[in-house]
Motif scaffolding. Structure first.
Motif, PDB file in Angstrom:
ATOM      1  N   ARG A   1       2.185   0.773 -10.285  1.00  0.00           N
ATOM      2  CA  ARG A   1       1.324   1.215  -9.462  1.00  0.00           C
ATOM      3  C   ARG A   1      -0.200   0.932  -9.870  1.00  0.00           C
ATOM      4  O   ARG A   1      -0.485   0.978 -11.007  1.00  0.00           O
ATOM      5  CB  ARG A   1       1.319   2.605  -9.395  1.00  0.00           C
ATOM      6  CG  ARG A   1       2.671   3.090  -8.383  1.00  0.00           C
ATOM      7  CD  ARG A   1       2.806   4.498  -8.293  1.00  0.00           C
ATOM      8  NE  ARG A   1       3.624   4.795  -7.482  1.00  0.00           N
ATOM      9  CZ  ARG A   1       5.063   4.693  -7.676  1.00  0.00           C
ATOM     10  NH1 ARG A   1       5.558   4.480  -8.709  1.00  0.00           N
ATOM     11  NH2 ARG A   1       5.805   4.971  -6.588  1.00  0.00           N
TER      12      ARG A   1
ATOM     13  N   ALA B   1      -7.203   2.499  -2.562  1.00  0.00           N
ATOM     14  CA  ALA B   1      -5.569   2.477  -2.383  1.00  0.00           C
ATOM     15  C   ALA B   1      -4.941   2.508  -3.745  1.00  0.00           C
ATOM     16  O   ALA B   1      -5.153   1.770  -4.802  1.00  0.00           O
ATOM     17  CB  ALA B   1      -5.081   1.413  -1.594  1.00  0.00           C
TER      18      ALA B   1
ATOM     19  N   VAL C   1       0.857  -1.225  -0.131  1.00  0.00           N
ATOM     20  CA  VAL C   1       0.046  -0.008  -0.057  1.00  0.00           C
ATOM     21  C   VAL C   1       0.717   1.294   0.083  1.00  0.00           C
ATOM     22  O   VAL C   1       1.865   1.360   0.736  1.00  0.00           O
ATOM     23  CB  VAL C   1      -1.024  -0.313   1.367  1.00  0.00           C
ATOM     24  CG1 VAL C   1      -1.837   1.360   1.301  1.00  0.00           C
ATOM     25  CG2 VAL C   1      -2.014  -1.160   1.219  1.00  0.00           C
ATOM     26  N   GLU C   2       0.681   2.159  -0.909  1.00  0.00           N
ATOM     27  CA  GLU C   2       1.569   3.426  -1.143  1.00  0.00           C
ATOM     28  C   GLU C   2       0.655   4.548  -0.574  1.00  0.00           C
ATOM     29  O   GLU C   2       1.177   5.304   0.042  1.00  0.00           O
ATOM     30  CB  GLU C   2       1.941   3.759  -2.425  1.00  0.00           C
ATOM     31  CG  GLU C   2       2.831   4.802  -2.718  1.00  0.00           C
ATOM     32  CD  GLU C   2       3.323   4.922  -4.031  1.00  0.00           C
ATOM     33  OE1 GLU C   2       4.407   4.499  -4.448  1.00  0.00           O
ATOM     34  OE2 GLU C   2       2.535   5.378  -4.811  1.00  0.00           O
ATOM     35  N   GLU C   3      -0.710   4.644  -0.764  1.00  0.00           N
ATOM     36  CA  GLU C   3      -1.535   5.443  -0.311  1.00  0.00           C
ATOM     37  C   GLU C   3      -3.104   5.226  -0.258  1.00  0.00           C
ATOM     38  O   GLU C   3      -3.006   4.273  -1.174  1.00  0.00           O
ATOM     39  CB  GLU C   3      -1.414   6.925  -1.230  1.00  0.00           C
ATOM     40  CG  GLU C   3      -2.028   8.101  -1.141  1.00  0.00           C
ATOM     41  CD  GLU C   3      -1.661   9.210  -2.059  1.00  0.00           C
ATOM     42  OE1 GLU C   3      -1.136   8.997  -3.182  1.00  0.00           O
ATOM     43  OE2 GLU C   3      -1.899  10.408  -1.747  1.00  0.00           O
ATOM     44  N   THR C   4      -3.701   5.842   0.679  1.00  0.00           N
ATOM     45  CA  THR C   4      -5.327   5.383   0.652  1.00  0.00           C
ATOM     46  C   THR C   4      -6.064   6.728   0.325  1.00  0.00           C
ATOM     47  O   THR C   4      -5.571   7.850   0.977  1.00  0.00           O
ATOM     48  CB  THR C   4      -5.562   4.600   1.930  1.00  0.00           C
ATOM     49  OG1 THR C   4      -5.439   5.424   2.955  1.00  0.00           O
ATOM     50  CG2 THR C   4      -4.867   3.278   1.804  1.00  0.00           C
TER      51      THR C   4
ATOM     52  N   SER D   1      -2.609   0.282   6.214  1.00  0.00           N
ATOM     53  CA  SER D   1      -1.917   1.603   6.356  1.00  0.00           C
ATOM     54  C   SER D   1      -0.845   1.541   5.333  1.00  0.00           C
ATOM     55  O   SER D   1      -0.454   0.631   4.633  1.00  0.00           O
ATOM     56  CB  SER D   1      -1.298   1.675   7.649  1.00  0.00           C
ATOM     57  OG  SER D   1      -2.175   1.798   8.759  1.00  0.00           O
ATOM     58  N   GLN D   2      -0.107   2.807   5.035  1.00  0.00           N
ATOM     59  CA  GLN D   2       0.839   2.743   4.213  1.00  0.00           C
ATOM     60  C   GLN D   2       1.953   1.848   4.549  1.00  0.00           C
ATOM     61  O   GLN D   2       2.268   1.931   5.575  1.00  0.00           O
ATOM     62  CB  GLN D   2       1.524   4.131   4.191  1.00  0.00           C
ATOM     63  CG  GLN D   2       2.425   4.556   3.164  1.00  0.00           C
ATOM     64  CD  GLN D   2       2.898   6.136   3.240  1.00  0.00           C
ATOM     65  OE1 GLN D   2       2.720   6.564   4.274  1.00  0.00           O
ATOM     66  NE2 GLN D   2       3.357   6.372   2.103  1.00  0.00           N
TER      67      GLN D   2
END
Ligand SMILES: [Zn+2]
Length: 102
Positions: free
Chosen positions: A62, A53, A40-43, A73-74
């Motif tokens: 990506r 995400a 996970v990079e960003e939500t 979480s990131q």
């Protein structure tokens, strides 16, 4: 469980959503590629509570996915699936069907 994404047969770049032309080399032939998990990079939480995400798979691509079954979480590693009703646990859903290639 894994998710199907698109891989360029010329430069091996992996991408999702599916494209008509490779954005990296301009080639137009692709093969299906299976990805088991991603980080996970960003939500982003949408107004209806759904969590979207940006995840990075091992091939470096990506992907945009919906988080199902819990919170992430990131930096978390999540399983990928093309099935929205997969149970149990937290996973990232990518809405692929064979008809959705192009
Ligand atoms: Zn390419």
């Amino acid at each position: 469980m894994s998710a199907t994404v698109q891989q360029c047969t010329a430069c091996s770049s992996v991408m999702f959503p599916f494209r008509l032309f490779c954005p990296y080399c301009g080639h137009w032939e692709f093969a299906d590629h299976q990805v088991d998990d991603a980080v996970v990079e960003e939500t982003t939480t949408l107004a209806d509570g759904a969590v979207i995400a940006t995840v990075v798979c091992g091939a470096g691509a990506r992907l945009i996915a919906r988080i199902v079954g819990g919170e992430v979480s990131q930096g978390d590693k999540v399983a990928l699936s093309n099935e929205p009703d997969r149970e149990p646990g937290v996973f990232a859903y990518i809405p692929f069907t064979p008809e959705s290639r192009y």
